[in-house]
Motif scaffolding. Structure first.
Motif, PDB file in Angstrom:
ATOM      1  N   ASP A   1      -1.475  -0.939   5.759  1.00 29.91           N
ATOM      2  CA  ASP A   1      -2.620  -0.058   5.702  1.00 29.91           C
ATOM      3  C   ASP A   1      -2.193   1.298   5.154  1.00 29.91           C
ATOM      4  OD1 ASP A   1      -4.919   1.279   5.980  1.00 29.91           O
ATOM      5  OD2 ASP A   1      -5.295   0.676   8.051  1.00 29.91           O
ATOM      6  N   VAL A   2      -2.571   1.557   3.917  1.00 28.03           N
ATOM      7  CA  VAL A   2      -2.175   2.816   3.281  1.00 28.03           C
ATOM      8  C   VAL A   2      -2.713   4.012   4.082  1.00 28.03           C
ATOM      9  CG1 VAL A   2      -2.551   4.251   1.227  1.00 28.03           C
ATOM     10  CG2 VAL A   2      -1.907   1.861   0.965  1.00 28.03           C
ATOM     11  N   ALA A   3      -3.897   3.841   4.650  1.00 28.82           N
ATOM     12  CA  ALA A   3      -4.515   4.951   5.390  1.00 28.82           C
ATOM     13  C   ALA A   3      -3.706   5.333   6.630  1.00 28.82           C
ATOM     14  CB  ALA A   3      -5.943   4.591   5.784  1.00 28.82           C
ATOM     15  N   GLU A   4      -2.852   4.397   7.084  1.00 26.17           N
ATOM     16  CA  GLU A   4      -2.029   4.683   8.271  1.00 26.17           C
ATOM     17  C   GLU A   4      -0.702   5.325   7.890  1.00 26.17           C
ATOM     18  OE1 GLU A   4      -2.819   3.310  11.774  1.00 26.17           O
ATOM     19  OE2 GLU A   4      -4.672   3.816  10.721  1.00 26.17           O
ATOM     20  N   SER A   5      -0.435   5.383   6.590  1.00 29.26           N
ATOM     21  CA  SER A   5       0.856   5.916   6.150  1.00 29.26           C
ATOM     22  C   SER A   5       0.888   7.422   6.303  1.00 29.26           C
ATOM     23  CB  SER A   5       1.087   5.562   4.683  1.00 29.26           C
ATOM     24  OG  SER A   5       1.699   4.327   4.584  1.00 29.26           O
ATOM     25  N   LEU A   6       1.846   7.885   7.061  1.00 30.67           N
ATOM     26  CA  LEU A   6       1.976   9.330   7.205  1.00 30.67           C
ATOM     27  C   LEU A   6       2.805   9.849   6.048  1.00 30.67           C
ATOM     28  CD1 LEU A   6       2.487   9.622  11.022  1.00 30.67           C
ATOM     29  CD2 LEU A   6       0.459  10.136   9.675  1.00 30.67           C
ATOM     30  N   ALA A   7       2.356  10.922   5.489  1.00 30.39           N
ATOM     31  CA  ALA A   7       3.023  11.438   4.305  1.00 30.39           C
ATOM     32  C   ALA A   7       3.485  12.862   4.523  1.00 30.39           C
ATOM     33  CB  ALA A   7       2.089  11.357   3.114  1.00 30.39           C
TER      34      ALA A   7
ATOM     35  N   ALA B   1       3.865   7.316   0.124  1.00 35.98           N
ATOM     36  CA  ALA B   1       4.648   7.010   1.333  1.00 35.98           C
ATOM     37  C   ALA B   1       4.785   5.502   1.512  1.00 35.98           C
ATOM     38  CB  ALA B   1       3.975   7.642   2.552  1.00 35.98           C
ATOM     39  N   THR B   2       3.687   4.776   1.272  1.00 29.55           N
ATOM     40  CA  THR B   2       3.737   3.318   1.394  1.00 29.55           C
ATOM     41  C   THR B   2       4.683   2.724   0.361  1.00 29.55           C
ATOM     42  OG1 THR B   2       1.423   3.401   2.060  1.00 29.55           O
ATOM     43  CG2 THR B   2       2.305   1.248   1.496  1.00 29.55           C
ATOM     44  N   ALA B   3       4.602   3.233  -0.865  1.00 31.69           N
ATOM     45  CA  ALA B   3       5.456   2.724  -1.939  1.00 31.69           C
ATOM     46  C   ALA B   3       6.927   2.952  -1.611  1.00 31.69           C
ATOM     47  CB  ALA B   3       5.092   3.405  -3.261  1.00 31.69           C
ATOM     48  N   ARG B   4       7.232   4.136  -1.092  1.00 32.99           N
ATOM     49  CA  ARG B   4       8.630   4.435  -0.747  1.00 32.99           C
ATOM     50  C   ARG B   4       9.148   3.510   0.329  1.00 32.99           C
ATOM     51  NH1 ARG B   4       8.990  10.971  -0.855  1.00 32.99           N
ATOM     52  NH2 ARG B   4       8.964  11.109  -3.128  1.00 32.99           N
TER      53      ARG B   4
END
Lengths: 212, 183
Positions: free
Chosen positions: B105-111, B36-39
């Protein structure tokens, strides 16, 4: 290759656990220093008048500077091997050793007549200093670079430069026990040049080999 | 520390202690967030989400090969985020662009989007091309066909130890593929 398949491959890959990077740095510092010391003692050795020299402030102060430099560089290297580390103001730790040296230079200029400044700065061992410090740095620098490769530094050039500073600090500590030029003016000029060279090599090597 | 992050940390600690199931769970759990972060980052630079999987796989490889750099006393989220960010910057560099990427923050990324997309779309085809034949056979058997190490060893007429060594070299080679593209 699908990402799920990659995960399966990674889970199955438990072949060789890489060494812990902090332990690797400490091992590199210890191993690099011991090997450099053996080389130093077997090829170059202490200065002849070392017994008298250890009773002078100028001689002892050289070690304060070089050991402070080595210690601060290694302490920072332990930080930057983590990818998320942002050393920020800790980087100022590197300035402690040069700061101490600068104070000593000021003291030297105050207590010594100006006619002696240039002879003290030029000294008699400049060429030896510029040769021996980089040569003695080779093993510690290689060891530090290997150790940092176990890490994941976000800034490979910075990590490599710290490896160079640490290695230069170790080499300069050894060389200082051989060199008869004890004036801070000499140290500021030639030690800095020699360690700077090692740091530059470390920086370039870091950019090349510490990226991951 | 958020609940997600705490859960990742627990799994990774168990994984580092040798728990393979925990390691699989950890890698499976972080993947959607990394994706999700990468996108989102790709979108920021006007690039299609199709390249996201390059970043995801490159990031997973780095997480794996650099897992010892996670200090277990520190939060795991920033560690993962830093690796993912580094790998995104690498991708941009391969595209000839020097990207300024905000620290996310990857941990905050909703997927959430992930649940309804078939995983078949996430195939980085050329990955296996750069392995030698022995490595490719081992990876194909273990990872893609899901055969156990022992059966793979019998099938390829190798010892289990040799299978592990070959797999490790293959994993390193996969990580190098991305590095070489950069140069």
């Amino acid at each position: 290759m699908k990402t799920d398949d990659l995960i399966t491959a990674l889970v199955a890959d438990r072949a060789a656990k890489p060494p812990k990077p902090k332990a690797a740095i400490m091992a590199a510092a210890a191993g690099g220093a011991v090997i450099a010391a053996v080389l130093f003692l077997s090829i170059i050795g202490f200065r002849n008048d070392i017994a008298a020299a250890v009773e002078t402030y100028r001689f002892l102060f050289k070690f304060v500077v070089t050991l402070t430099l080595a210690a601060s560089a290694i302490a920072l290297a332990l930080q930057v091997l983590r990818p998320e580390a942002s050393p920020g103001r800790w980087l100022w730790g590197i300035a402690i050793a040069p700061g101490l040296l600068l104070l000593a230079v000021v003291a030297e200029l105050v207590v010594m007549p100006s006619a002696t400044w240039m002879p003290r700065l030029i000294g008699t061992n400049a060429r030896v200093c510029l040769t021996v410090i980089p040569l003695l740095s080779i093993v510690p620098l290689t060891a530090f670079l290997w150790a940092l490769r176990q890490g994941a530094p976000a800034r490979p050039g910075l990590a490599g430069a710290l490896a160079g500073l640490g290695a230069g600090g170790i080499a300069a500590t050894l060389y200082a026990s051989h060199c008869t030029d004890d004036s801070p003016l000499f140290v500021m000029t030639w030690y800095s040049l020699a360690i700077g060279l090692v740091t530059l090599v470390g920086y370039l090597a870091g950019k090349r080999w510490l990226a991951w | 520390m958020g609940a997600v992050e705490e859960e990742w940390a627990v799994l990774m600690r168990a994984a580092m202690a040798g728990d393979e199931a925990a390691y699989r769970a950890f890698l499976t759990a972080v993947t959607p967030s990394i994706r999700a972060t990468a996108r989102r980052n790709l979108g920021r630079f006007g690039l299609g989400a199709s390249e996201a999987e390059d970043v995801v796989q490159d990031t997973l490889l780095a997480i794996h090969l650099k897992r010892q750099t996670w200090d277990q006393d520190r939060p795991i989220g920033p560690w993962i985020s830093a690796i993912a960010r580094n790998k995104f910057i690498d991708l941009m560099r391969r595209r000839g662009r020097n990207a300024q990427v905000p620290i996310e923050d990857v941990a905050e990324s909703l997927a959430a989007e992930d649940s309804d997309v078939t995983l078949d779309n996430y195939d980085v085809h050329r990955m296996l091309d750069n392995l030698n034949e022995k490595q490719r056979n081992v990876v194909r058997s273990l990872a893609i066909e899901g055969v156990s190490v022992r059966q793979t060893a019998e099938r390829l007429n190798m010892t289990e130890g040799a299978i592990r060594v070959t797999l490790h070299r293959a994993v390193k080679a996969l990580a190098m593929i991305y590095r070489e593209q950069k140069k």
